[in-house]
Design an enzyme around this catalytic site. Sequence first.
Site, mmCIF file in Angstrom:
data_model
loop_
_atom_site.group_PDB
_atom_site.id
_atom_site.type_symbol
_atom_site.label_atom_id
_atom_site.label_comp_id
_atom_site.label_asym_id
_atom_site.label_seq_id
_atom_site.Cartn_x
_atom_site.Cartn_y
_atom_site.Cartn_z
ATOM 1 N N GLY A 163 8.750 30.592 16.816
ATOM 2 C CA GLY A 163 7.975 29.606 17.578
ATOM 3 C C GLY A 163 8.805 28.349 17.753
ATOM 4 N N ARG A 164 8.113 27.210 17.872
ATOM 5 C CA ARG A 164 8.832 25.933 18.062
ATOM 6 C C ARG A 164 9.840 25.703 16.933
ATOM 7 N NH1 ARG A 164 3.257 24.447 19.795
ATOM 8 N NH2 ARG A 164 2.809 24.823 17.610
ATOM 9 N N ILE A 165 9.353 25.826 15.688
ATOM 10 C CA ILE A 165 10.221 25.530 14.545
ATOM 11 C C ILE A 165 11.243 26.645 14.340
ATOM 12 C CG2 ILE A 165 10.254 25.161 12.041
ATOM 13 C CD1 ILE A 165 7.482 23.759 12.407
ATOM 14 N N ARG A 186 4.643 38.563 17.183
ATOM 15 C CA ARG A 186 3.723 39.360 17.989
ATOM 16 C C ARG A 186 4.272 39.614 19.391
ATOM 17 N NH1 ARG A 186 -1.557 35.877 16.568
ATOM 18 N NH2 ARG A 186 -0.043 34.292 17.186
ATOM 19 N N ILE A 243 9.139 28.348 4.803
ATOM 20 C CA ILE A 243 8.701 26.980 5.116
ATOM 21 C C ILE A 243 7.354 27.021 5.847
ATOM 22 C CG2 ILE A 243 11.044 26.058 5.204
ATOM 23 C CD1 ILE A 243 9.177 26.423 8.447
ATOM 24 N N ARG A 245 3.670 28.757 5.150
ATOM 25 C CA ARG A 245 2.596 28.430 4.220
ATOM 26 C C ARG A 245 2.755 29.346 3.012
ATOM 27 N NH1 ARG A 245 2.048 24.298 6.549
ATOM 28 N NH2 ARG A 245 0.220 23.487 7.619
ATOM 29 N N GLU A 274 -0.644 24.289 -3.974
ATOM 30 C CA GLU A 274 0.186 23.081 -3.911
ATOM 31 C C GLU A 274 -0.606 21.942 -4.531
ATOM 32 O OE1 GLU A 274 1.621 22.404 0.057
ATOM 33 O OE2 GLU A 274 2.610 24.347 0.136
ATOM 34 N N HIS A 293 6.839 20.761 -0.273
ATOM 35 C CA HIS A 293 6.331 20.711 1.111
ATOM 36 C C HIS A 293 6.885 19.479 1.859
ATOM 37 C CE1 HIS A 293 2.723 22.265 3.671
ATOM 38 N NE2 HIS A 293 3.688 21.802 4.453
ATOM 39 N N SER A 296 8.343 18.034 7.101
ATOM 40 C CA SER A 296 8.245 16.970 8.118
ATOM 41 C C SER A 296 8.485 15.572 7.532
ATOM 42 C CB SER A 296 6.862 17.012 8.780
ATOM 43 O OG SER A 296 5.848 16.760 7.818
HETATM 44 P P1 NDP Z 1 4.326 27.889 16.643
HETATM 45 O O1 NDP Z 1 2.919 28.216 16.993
HETATM 46 O O2 NDP Z 1 5.235 27.398 17.693
HETATM 47 O O3 NDP Z 1 5.015 29.148 15.959
HETATM 48 C C1 NDP Z 1 4.313 30.020 15.154
HETATM 49 C C2 NDP Z 1 4.988 31.358 15.251
HETATM 50 O O4 NDP Z 1 4.330 32.252 14.356
HETATM 51 C C3 NDP Z 1 4.928 31.979 16.642
HETATM 52 O O5 NDP Z 1 6.221 32.280 17.072
HETATM 53 C C4 NDP Z 1 4.141 33.252 16.417
HETATM 54 O O6 NDP Z 1 4.651 34.317 17.168
HETATM 55 C C5 NDP Z 1 4.407 33.514 14.951
HETATM 56 N N1 NDP Z 1 3.463 34.477 14.434
HETATM 57 C C6 NDP Z 1 2.123 34.476 14.525
HETATM 58 N N2 NDP Z 1 1.641 35.602 13.980
HETATM 59 C C7 NDP Z 1 2.710 36.302 13.544
HETATM 60 C C8 NDP Z 1 2.871 37.537 12.901
HETATM 61 N N3 NDP Z 1 1.802 38.313 12.627
HETATM 62 N N4 NDP Z 1 4.123 37.955 12.583
HETATM 63 C C9 NDP Z 1 5.184 37.181 12.867
HETATM 64 N N5 NDP Z 1 5.093 36.008 13.502
HETATM 65 C C10 NDP Z 1 3.871 35.587 13.831
HETATM 66 O O7 NDP Z 1 4.219 26.849 15.448
HETATM 67 P P2 NDP Z 1 5.366 25.909 14.834
HETATM 68 O O8 NDP Z 1 6.671 26.590 14.956
HETATM 69 O O9 NDP Z 1 5.221 24.557 15.364
HETATM 70 O O10 NDP Z 1 4.896 25.889 13.294
HETATM 71 C C11 NDP Z 1 4.869 27.111 12.569
HETATM 72 C C12 NDP Z 1 4.260 26.920 11.202
HETATM 73 O O11 NDP Z 1 5.160 26.219 10.364
HETATM 74 C C13 NDP Z 1 2.981 26.081 11.147
HETATM 75 O O12 NDP Z 1 1.851 26.869 11.469
HETATM 76 C C14 NDP Z 1 2.968 25.604 9.726
HETATM 77 O O13 NDP Z 1 2.268 26.539 8.924
HETATM 78 C C15 NDP Z 1 4.427 25.609 9.321
HETATM 79 N N6 NDP Z 1 4.961 24.251 9.148
HETATM 80 C C16 NDP Z 1 5.450 23.905 7.922
HETATM 81 C C17 NDP Z 1 6.014 22.668 7.732
HETATM 82 C C18 NDP Z 1 6.525 22.269 6.399
HETATM 83 O O14 NDP Z 1 6.506 21.078 6.092
HETATM 84 N N7 NDP Z 1 7.000 23.201 5.585
HETATM 85 C C19 NDP Z 1 6.110 21.682 8.815
HETATM 86 C C20 NDP Z 1 5.545 22.145 10.049
HETATM 87 C C21 NDP Z 1 5.006 23.402 10.189
HETATM 88 P P3 NDP Z 1 3.877 34.815 18.479
HETATM 89 O O15 NDP Z 1 4.000 33.673 19.445
HETATM 90 O O16 NDP Z 1 4.613 36.028 18.869
HETATM 91 O O17 NDP Z 1 2.473 35.055 18.080
HETATM 92 C C1 DGY Z 2 2.366 20.944 9.121
HETATM 93 O O1 DGY Z 2 2.379 20.019 9.948
HETATM 94 O O2 DGY Z 2 1.697 21.963 9.273
HETATM 95 C C2 DGY Z 2 3.243 20.809 7.918
HETATM 96 O O3 DGY Z 2 3.011 21.754 6.966
HETATM 97 C C3 DGY Z 2 3.347 19.427 7.369
HETATM 98 O O4 DGY Z 2 3.968 18.611 8.295
#
Ligand code: NDP
Ligand code: DGY
Length: 328
Positions: A163-165, A186, A243, A245, A274, A293, A296
């Site tokens: 995804g984005r990250i 997916r 990174i 959940r 956590e 955690h 960000s």
């Molecule tokens: P996005 O929605 O852009 O990306 C999420 C990705 O998860 C998508 O590419 C999606 O793929 C994928 N996904 C969903 N279901 C599945 C699956 N069953 N198998 C494999 N991949 C799957 O969100 P972001 O990238 O912005 O953020 C992702 C996550 O990172 C957040 O939801 C959060 O939990 C976590 N996070 C953690 C942080 C930290 O501090 N550690 C900071 C920020 C975010 P598809 O599009 O194909 O469904």
């Molecule tokens: C989020 O935004 O989901 C991260 O886990 C904390 O920035």
Amino acid sequence: MQAVGRMMKVFVTRRIPQEGMKILSSSGVTEVCQWDSDEPVPRAELLTGVHGAHGLLCLLSDKIDAEVLDTAGPNLKVISTLSVGFDHMALDEIKKRGIRVGYTPDVLTDATAELTLALLLATARRIPEGVEEVKNGGWSSWKPLWLCGYGLSGSTVGIIGLGRIGLAIARRLLPFGVKRLLYSGRTVKSNAAEVNGEFVSLDALVSESDFIVVSCSLTPETQGLCDKTFFNKMKNTAIFVNISRGAVVNQEDLYEALKSGQIAAAGLDVTTPEPLPTNHPLLTLKNCVVIPHLGSATYSTRGEMSALAARNLLGGLQGTDMPSELTA
Ligand code: NDP
Ligand code: DGY
């Protein structure tokens, strides 16, 4: 709790960067009540604070379920979370009540990707162990076989959730000389070509990768995805980084995989629960790097998240566009 301003009641569940508070207090339309502490709001205070509120600005550590929504009552128009992850909110209950939801995508992508690279390298090159050896007198000489790890150059990296990250992580990995970049999820991603990403099955990703990075969202499908079967398919020399959940990982199975040498090492920015209790078995392992955690956690990113969360809240209160509304 602190009360500022007047008109529509808003409850903010934590002390947050000033950027967001200034936007709320200068809007002229909100009466802000805040749990003005660095520590999470106790459940009873959350229920008291949300009672009769028109808007709720919450954090990923607040469980927003039917009880919170019922306690808030019919005034509640909008919930704005200071996070991109939204697994802490009962979206079905929220949507049923016609409440709008704001979140903070994009503004934290770069900071989180940077931290992921730092964690991956720290884990693979055993930096925390090295720091500890310097402090405890274990550093007796330069030794050819001591504290060796694994490098990215020429490696295969697998990203679960491009995804984005995930994409931002991939962009940062390529200059290290990564040979193959695999991803699973997916759907095939049209922008994966930019990072030479190969869409593969989860099985192929797990068995072929030297480094696995989990950056997907937490959903019923991804909960417990990384379990014994998953770790058993990994190479003995592979590094696992999460990174996303904590709940994506079965931590007992991860412990066994690390302890037995089934996998080389793990870097975790997220855990269940956590904070991870200080007597947790994972913390006894030298090949497990756990950080609290921090994805960000840069000053500017947290400021931008705060401002975005406040703007989302105001949009929802006023019935106008929200800069980042969660519509799915
Ligand atoms: P996005 O929605 O852009 O990306 C999420 C990705 O998860 C998508 O590419 C999606 O793929 C994928 N996904 C969903 N279901 C599945 C699956 N069953 N198998 C494999 N991949 C799957 O969100 P972001 O990238 O912005 O953020 C992702 C996550 O990172 C957040 O939801 C959060 O939990 C976590 N996070 C953690 C942080 C930290 O501090 N550690 C900071 C920020 C975010 P598809 O599009 O194909 O469904
Ligand atoms: C989020 O935004 O989901 C991260 O886990 C904390 O920035």
